[in-house]
Structures are given as C-alpha cells and as structure tokens.
Enzyme design. Structure first.
Site: not given
Ligand code: PLP
Length: 384
Positions: A69-70, A322, A176, A196-198, A148
C-alpha cells in the site's frame, strides 16, 4: 490467542495459501518470458488482475500490481507531481496514514506546499474547506477512504465529484476500505486508488494501484516493461495470485463483513460500555468501517492495558505509538481535538473473518479485568 488487530494485518486465508503454493513450487517461470512455462504464470497474473478489478468494479487494465500500500500511495503522488511540474500544491488531511503523511512532510521540506485539512471531533472532513483548499496549482488531492485507527469513512464519491469539478487529480488510500465496504470505481471520477493485500487475507508485500484509464501516469519504479510499463520489477507472482484469490473471497464475504463482523463489533462495544464505566467511542459511530472499535477508556493508560491484554493473549492496538523511546499520542485522535490524555487512554480493536463470538466474549472479560487493574494501579500511585 485472540487476534483483534485485523486493521494491522490479517491472517492469510487457507484458500489464498492453496492458490499461491503452485507458484512458490513448480510454477516458478518468469511471467515476462516468451516460452509457455512463463506464459502460464502470466495468465495467472492476468486472472488475479481480473479478480481484483471485479472487487472494485474497474477494468482489469486499470490494475497495477505493486509491493504494498505504501508503494501505491507514493506512486500516485509522485506521478501527479511529475505530470505537471508547475503544480506544487497538495491537498491532504491530518489523519492520513504515514504512507501519505510522511511523504507530504518530505515534499513540504522540498518546497511543495501542503494544505492539511482538519477533521471534526467525529473524524469527518468539512467538504467546503476541501473545495476552498483546491487551487489552480494543486497537483493532487489525496484523502483516505477509511481511517486505519478509527475506521471513519470519508465520503469518497462526493470528494471525487468535487475534485472532478475542480479538474484536480484525486487519489484515495483505500487500504483499509477494500474488502470491508463496497467499492465501485465505475463512474471513473477517481484517478488513483491504493490497496494492500495483507489487509484482506492475502500475504504481506503485495498491493495494487488502480490507475484510471484516462489518467496520465508516470511510473515510480522504472525498469522493465512489466505492468504495461507502469511498474518495473519482476512480478511477485505467488503473492499476486494470492491477492487475486483474496479479492475473489473478499467479494463473497462483503455482506458478511457488514453483518456478522459488524454485529460482533457492535456487541463488543455495547457489552464493554455496559460493564466498564467511562468508555467512549472515538470516531463517528455510524460513518465508519463495520469492523473497527476505537475506545477511549477513561483513566487507563493504553500501553499498560496493551501489556496486560497481551499477557492474556489478546492482540489489539494502542492510540499511541512508541517512537524513539517516547510515547506519541495518535495524530488521528489529536487531529479530532482529543487531549493527549484521551489519546493515551485509547485502544483499537479490529475484528475480522476468523473471529468468533466466543473470542469476543472472552476478550470483553479480559478487558474488564485489565481496566480494573490499571485503574486500581493509578489510584495506588495517586494515594502514594
Ligand atoms: N494506508 C493505510 C490506511 C494503512 O492502514 C496502511 C497499513 O497499515 C497502509 C497505507 C500501508 O500499507 P502497506 O503496509 O501495505 O504498505
């Protein structure tokens, strides 16, 4: 273990794993190769593309596989900045994930101007403020579909219509939202969407950037001509196949997410609030994901709670993180106008496909005991 942190990541669905295994074992061909051993893998990738497209209702050709996703978030913004180098203004919100937030902060240091939209105490945007923030030199508007931390949903169709009217590129981080709420990209008003897959029972390290077929796009990873020259790099074939299967399953489970998982979340909240005093829900109770409960627990330090819950096998997240040894209150809860104290007393529970009613009942009891302990310890500290 009772896993109530499905917004952090999800378990791989066994059917997803089964779909992936042949591509980790015998089907190791490079999908870009000219011979049939490679072409067979290419066909599996195309099937995954169709499965993802079908979940979000777009053309398979609009799906670009990425590593996460990033990467999708970064690619959308960097592309928009390259399309028109004179546009040096970006509109986003104060509650975005760090994949957008940190990128925008970095761009600000490089001379770009960022309009950071506020949210109200429910976590919602003021759409008039959004409209006013868009300028002729705005390169892109990037706003998340679902938060998220709180699960709060932004009205993405309305936002896309505003951006369309203002002729500005619109990207939404739907990491999300996909698989939890229905998504229909059919209107074509959204230029870019990240997933994002996970987060939907596929493996970690695979994602998608939806690129509207009418949008101009510049690749972020430049190399081979994979993904129609939109993303260089040998395909992560097994994970892509897994994401395709996960998308197919997510489409089948969507109604369940909105009923069984939502009922589970609602029961959790109701019972926790009935049994523990001083609990408030963070985020608009109606306009949010069906699976997320973000609770402010008066007089309870979330880090201490997390430790006690962990000892009993309950996994959830704190409203603080943290960083470099210091406890940082959540930027999302702070942007909603809550005190540092409330942010530090907040926990996120996120439910999913594999949770059971039994787990929810156990988690409620464990949380009640943990809150009593933490509050008792606080009183002890105060008396001392
Ligand atoms: N955007 C949102 C709203 C997320 O919750 C996350 C992951 O927690 C990401 C982007 C990033 O996704 P990835 O972990 O696949 O890089």
């Amino acid at each position: 273990m009772i896993y109530l942190d499905n917004n952090a990541t999800t378990a791989i669905d066994p059917q997803v794993l089964d779909a992936m295994l042949p591509y980790l074992r015998e089907q190791y061909g490079n999908p870009s190769s000219a011979y049939s051993f490679g072409k067979k893998v290419a066909r599996a990738i195309d099937q995954a593309r169709e499965q993802v497209a079908s979940l979000v209702h777009c053309d398979p050709a609009e799906i670009v596989f990425t590593s996460c996703g990033t990467e999708s978030d970064n690619s959308a913004i960097q592309s928009a900045l390259l399309i028109d180098r004179d546009r040096k203004h970006i509109v986003t919100s104060k509650v975005e994930h760090s994949a957008i937030l940190k990128q925008a902060e970095t761009l600000a240091r490089r001379g770009y101007e960022i309009s950071w939209l506020d949210v109200n105490e429910h976590g919602l945007l003021d759409l008039t403020a959004l409209e006013q923030a868009i300028r002729p030199d705005t390169a892109i508007v990037s706003l998340m579909w679902a938060n998220n931390e709180t699960g709060v949903l932004f009205p993405i169709e309305e936002i896309a219509a505003i951006c369309q009217r203002k002729q500005t590129i619109f990207h939404t981080d739907a990491v999300q939202a996909v698989g939890k709420v229905p998504i229909d990209l059919g209107s074509g008003a959204i230029q870019f969407l990240s997933l994002s897959g996970h987060k939907l029972h596929a493996p970690k390290g695979v994602g998608v950037l939806y690129v509207n077929r009418r949008a101009r796009f510049n690749p972020f990873l430049i190399g081979g001509s994979q993904e129609e020259k939109r993303r260089g790099g040998t395909h992560n074939t097994a994970s892509i196949v897994g994401l395709g299967k996960a998308a197919e399953l997510a489409a089948q489970h969507l109604a369940e997410e909105n009923t069984r998982v939502k009922n589970m979340r609602d029961r959790f909240e109701q019972e926790v609030m009935a049994r523990i005093s001083g609990i408030q829900i963070n985020g608009d109770p109606d306009r949010r994901l069906p699976n997320t409960a973000n609770l402010a627990i008066e007089g309870a330090d979330s880090e201490a709670l997390l430790m006690l819950l962990d000892q009993k096998g309950v996994c959830c997240s704190a409203g603080s993180a943290c960083t470099a040894g210091a406890l940082e209150p959540s930027h999302v809860l702070r942007a909603m106008g809550f005190s540092t104290e409330r942010a530090r007393a907040s926990l996120r529970f996120s439910f999913g496909r594999f949770n059971t009613e039994q787990e929810v009942s156990s988690a409620i009891g464990i949380l009640e005991t943990a809150v009593e302990k933490v509050r008792g310890a606080n009183r002890g500290v105060l008396v001392a």
